[in-house]
Design a protein around this motif. Structure first.
Motif, PDB file in Angstrom:
ATOM      1  N   ARG A 163      47.098  40.182  27.142  1.00 15.72           N
ATOM      2  CA  ARG A 163      47.360  41.834  26.695  1.00 15.72           C
ATOM      3  C   ARG A 163      46.689  42.147  25.561  1.00 15.72           C
ATOM      4  O   ARG A 163      46.107  43.093  25.525  1.00 15.72           O
ATOM      5  CB  ARG A 163      49.154  41.756  26.815  1.00 15.72           C
ATOM      6  N   LYS A 164      46.801  41.437  24.536  1.00 14.77           N
ATOM      7  CA  LYS A 164      46.286  41.684  23.092  1.00 14.77           C
ATOM      8  C   LYS A 164      44.717  41.839  23.532  1.00 14.77           C
ATOM      9  O   LYS A 164      44.017  42.809  22.969  1.00 14.77           O
ATOM     10  CB  LYS A 164      46.520  40.740  22.077  1.00 14.77           C
ATOM     11  N   THR A 165      44.167  41.142  24.112  1.00 14.45           N
ATOM     12  CA  THR A 165      42.579  41.076  24.196  1.00 14.45           C
ATOM     13  C   THR A 165      42.291  42.169  25.197  1.00 14.45           C
ATOM     14  O   THR A 165      41.251  42.993  24.673  1.00 14.45           O
ATOM     15  CB  THR A 165      42.284  39.684  24.915  1.00 14.45           C
ATOM     16  N   ARG A 166      42.792  42.386  26.178  1.00 17.88           N
ATOM     17  CA  ARG A 166      42.423  43.295  27.205  1.00 17.88           C
ATOM     18  C   ARG A 166      42.751  44.779  26.375  1.00 17.88           C
ATOM     19  O   ARG A 166      42.200  45.673  26.664  1.00 17.88           O
ATOM     20  CB  ARG A 166      43.435  43.359  28.137  1.00 17.88           C
ATOM     21  N   ALA A 167      43.593  44.928  25.423  1.00 18.48           N
ATOM     22  CA  ALA A 167      44.046  46.265  24.860  1.00 18.48           C
ATOM     23  C   ALA A 167      43.008  46.560  23.736  1.00 18.48           C
ATOM     24  O   ALA A 167      42.402  47.654  23.637  1.00 18.48           O
ATOM     25  CB  ALA A 167      45.457  45.858  23.977  1.00 18.48           C
ATOM     26  N   LYS A 168      42.282  45.488  23.204  1.00  7.64           N
ATOM     27  CA  LYS A 168      41.238  45.669  22.131  1.00  7.64           C
ATOM     28  C   LYS A 168      39.818  45.998  23.063  1.00  7.64           C
ATOM     29  O   LYS A 168      39.134  47.097  22.664  1.00  7.64           O
ATOM     30  CB  LYS A 168      40.961  44.435  21.413  1.00  7.64           C
ATOM     31  N   ILE A 169      39.923  45.326  24.242  1.00  8.29           N
ATOM     32  CA  ILE A 169      38.447  45.549  24.878  1.00  8.29           C
ATOM     33  C   ILE A 169      38.639  47.168  25.577  1.00  8.29           C
ATOM     34  O   ILE A 169      37.461  47.780  25.418  1.00  8.29           O
ATOM     35  CB  ILE A 169      38.375  44.601  26.208  1.00  8.29           C
ATOM     36  N   ALA A 170      39.739  47.474  25.965  1.00  7.17           N
ATOM     37  CA  ALA A 170      39.885  48.894  26.409  1.00  7.17           C
ATOM     38  C   ALA A 170      39.872  49.809  25.189  1.00  7.17           C
ATOM     39  O   ALA A 170      39.156  50.932  25.700  1.00  7.17           O
ATOM     40  CB  ALA A 170      41.371  49.069  27.146  1.00  7.17           C
ATOM     41  N   GLU A 196      34.210  49.879  32.567  1.00  4.30           N
ATOM     42  CA  GLU A 196      34.566  50.237  31.285  1.00  4.30           C
ATOM     43  C   GLU A 196      36.104  50.780  31.308  1.00  4.30           C
ATOM     44  O   GLU A 196      37.101  50.956  30.562  1.00  4.30           O
ATOM     45  CB  GLU A 196      33.866  51.421  30.636  1.00  4.30           C
ATOM     46  N   THR A 197      36.363  51.687  32.395  1.00  3.81           N
ATOM     47  CA  THR A 197      37.484  52.581  32.867  1.00  3.81           C
ATOM     48  C   THR A 197      38.679  51.412  33.411  1.00  3.81           C
ATOM     49  O   THR A 197      39.962  51.799  33.285  1.00  3.81           O
ATOM     50  CB  THR A 197      37.442  53.381  33.849  1.00  3.81           C
ATOM     51  N   GLY A 198      38.221  50.024  33.688  1.00  2.00           N
ATOM     52  CA  GLY A 198      39.516  49.282  34.134  1.00  2.00           C
ATOM     53  C   GLY A 198      39.973  49.392  35.543  1.00  2.00           C
ATOM     54  O   GLY A 198      40.396  48.610  36.001  1.00  2.00           O
ATOM     55  N   ASP A 199      39.341  50.156  36.307  1.00  6.28           N
ATOM     56  CA  ASP A 199      39.623  50.666  37.575  1.00  6.28           C
ATOM     57  C   ASP A 199      38.851  50.243  38.820  1.00  6.28           C
ATOM     58  O   ASP A 199      39.020  50.365  39.870  1.00  6.28           O
ATOM     59  CB  ASP A 199      39.921  52.000  37.901  1.00  6.28           C
ATOM     60  N   LYS A 200      37.392  49.502  38.277  1.00  5.82           N
ATOM     61  CA  LYS A 200      36.544  49.134  39.601  1.00  5.82           C
ATOM     62  C   LYS A 200      36.039  47.821  39.166  1.00  5.82           C
ATOM     63  O   LYS A 200      35.522  47.561  37.872  1.00  5.82           O
ATOM     64  CB  LYS A 200      35.323  50.279  39.555  1.00  5.82           C
ATOM     65  N   VAL A 201      35.982  47.009  40.026  1.00  7.84           N
ATOM     66  CA  VAL A 201      35.484  45.742  39.874  1.00  7.84           C
ATOM     67  C   VAL A 201      33.779  45.795  40.223  1.00  7.84           C
ATOM     68  O   VAL A 201      33.458  46.307  41.506  1.00  7.84           O
ATOM     69  CB  VAL A 201      35.610  44.565  40.871  1.00  7.84           C
ATOM     70  N   LEU A 202      32.829  45.729  39.233  1.00 13.99           N
ATOM     71  CA  LEU A 202      31.363  45.749  39.703  1.00 13.99           C
ATOM     72  C   LEU A 202      30.775  44.487  40.290  1.00 13.99           C
ATOM     73  O   LEU A 202      29.741  44.704  40.956  1.00 13.99           O
ATOM     74  CB  LEU A 202      30.668  46.233  38.392  1.00 13.99           C
ATOM     75  N   ALA A 203      31.223  43.232  39.883  1.00 12.02           N
ATOM     76  CA  ALA A 203      30.541  42.172  40.428  1.00 12.02           C
ATOM     77  C   ALA A 203      31.927  41.077  40.432  1.00 12.02           C
ATOM     78  O   ALA A 203      32.481  41.196  39.492  1.00 12.02           O
ATOM     79  CB  ALA A 203      29.370  41.647  39.734  1.00 12.02           C
ATOM     80  N   SER A 204      31.673  40.176  41.228  1.00 15.64           N
ATOM     81  CA  SER A 204      32.563  39.053  41.238  1.00 15.64           C
ATOM     82  C   SER A 204      31.971  37.731  41.798  1.00 15.64           C
ATOM     83  O   SER A 204      31.213  37.866  42.489  1.00 15.64           O
ATOM     84  CB  SER A 204      33.940  39.461  42.161  1.00 15.64           C
ATOM     85  N   ALA A 205      32.570  36.682  41.525  1.00 12.65           N
ATOM     86  CA  ALA A 205      32.006  35.481  41.921  1.00 12.65           C
ATOM     87  C   ALA A 205      33.428  34.503  41.895  1.00 12.65           C
ATOM     88  O   ALA A 205      34.141  34.447  40.887  1.00 12.65           O
ATOM     89  CB  ALA A 205      31.034  34.799  41.079  1.00 12.65           C
ATOM     90  N   SER A 206      33.564  33.666  42.812  1.00  9.62           N
ATOM     91  CA  SER A 206      34.695  32.513  42.526  1.00  9.62           C
ATOM     92  C   SER A 206      34.353  31.204  43.432  1.00  9.62           C
ATOM     93  O   SER A 206      33.346  31.527  44.283  1.00  9.62           O
ATOM     94  CB  SER A 206      35.821  32.969  43.139  1.00  9.62           C
ATOM     95  N   THR A 207      34.886  30.384  43.123  1.00  9.91           N
ATOM     96  CA  THR A 207      34.796  29.105  43.990  1.00  9.91           C
ATOM     97  C   THR A 207      35.148  29.125  45.484  1.00  9.91           C
ATOM     98  O   THR A 207      35.038  28.172  46.215  1.00  9.91           O
ATOM     99  CB  THR A 207      35.323  27.756  43.251  1.00  9.91           C
ATOM    100  N   VAL A 208      35.694  30.133  45.601  1.00  9.99           N
ATOM    101  CA  VAL A 208      36.361  30.376  47.014  1.00  9.99           C
ATOM    102  C   VAL A 208      35.546  30.658  48.022  1.00  9.99           C
ATOM    103  O   VAL A 208      35.313  30.452  49.331  1.00  9.99           O
ATOM    104  CB  VAL A 208      37.535  31.353  47.037  1.00  9.99           C
ATOM    105  N   GLU A 209      34.294  31.441  47.529  1.00 15.00           N
ATOM    106  CA  GLU A 209      33.204  32.027  48.347  1.00 15.00           C
ATOM    107  C   GLU A 209      32.421  30.746  49.209  1.00 15.00           C
ATOM    108  O   GLU A 209      32.028  29.651  48.675  1.00 15.00           O
ATOM    109  CB  GLU A 209      32.206  32.784  47.465  1.00 15.00           C
TER     110      GLU A 209
END
Length: 117
Positions: free
Chosen positions: A12-19, A42-55
């Motif tokens: 939470r502390k890290t995300r507050a600083k990034i926001a 930047e607004t925190g409401d949209k995922v622009l790209a993602s990757a995971s080991t589930v793909e």
């Protein structure tokens, strides 16, 4: 306070600083069996790209999704997807996890493949 609550407090502390900085962030989540990475606007409401080991494409290449080698593959993959989306610079959100092991491997692989943070 248990370990999960401590990690979430740190996150939470890290995300507050990034926001506050209003920058695109690379958010990482890990579980025992998989690792996930998302680039969030930047607004925190949209995922622009993602990757995971589930793909499916990633599962062909790796045997176990919960190790350092798999994290490095995901780091490379998220950097490539970010470049394709026109993103070169992000803030690294490690979600309260220690910068060690799989988190470090993902970050190093992302940096090596052109993402700066």
């Amino acid at each position: 306070m248990n370990n999960v609550n401590s990690r979430l407090r740190r996150a939470r502390k890290t995300r507050a600083k990034i926001a506050e900085l209003k920058v695109t962030r690379l958010s990482v989540h890990r579980s025992n069996g998989h690792i996930y990475a998302q680039i969030i606007a930047e607004t925190g409401d949209k995922v622009l790209a993602s990757a995971s080991t589930v793909e499916v494409e990633v599962r062909k290449d790796i045997k176990n999704g919960g190790n350092v080698a798999a994290a490095a593959v995901i780091g490379k993959r998220i950097a490539e997807k970010a470049k394709a989306a026109g993103i070169t610079s992000v803030a690294f959100d490690r979600s309260g996890y220690k910068y060690h092991g799989r988190i470090k491997a993902l970050a190093d692989a992302a940096r090596e493949n052109g993402l700066s943070f």
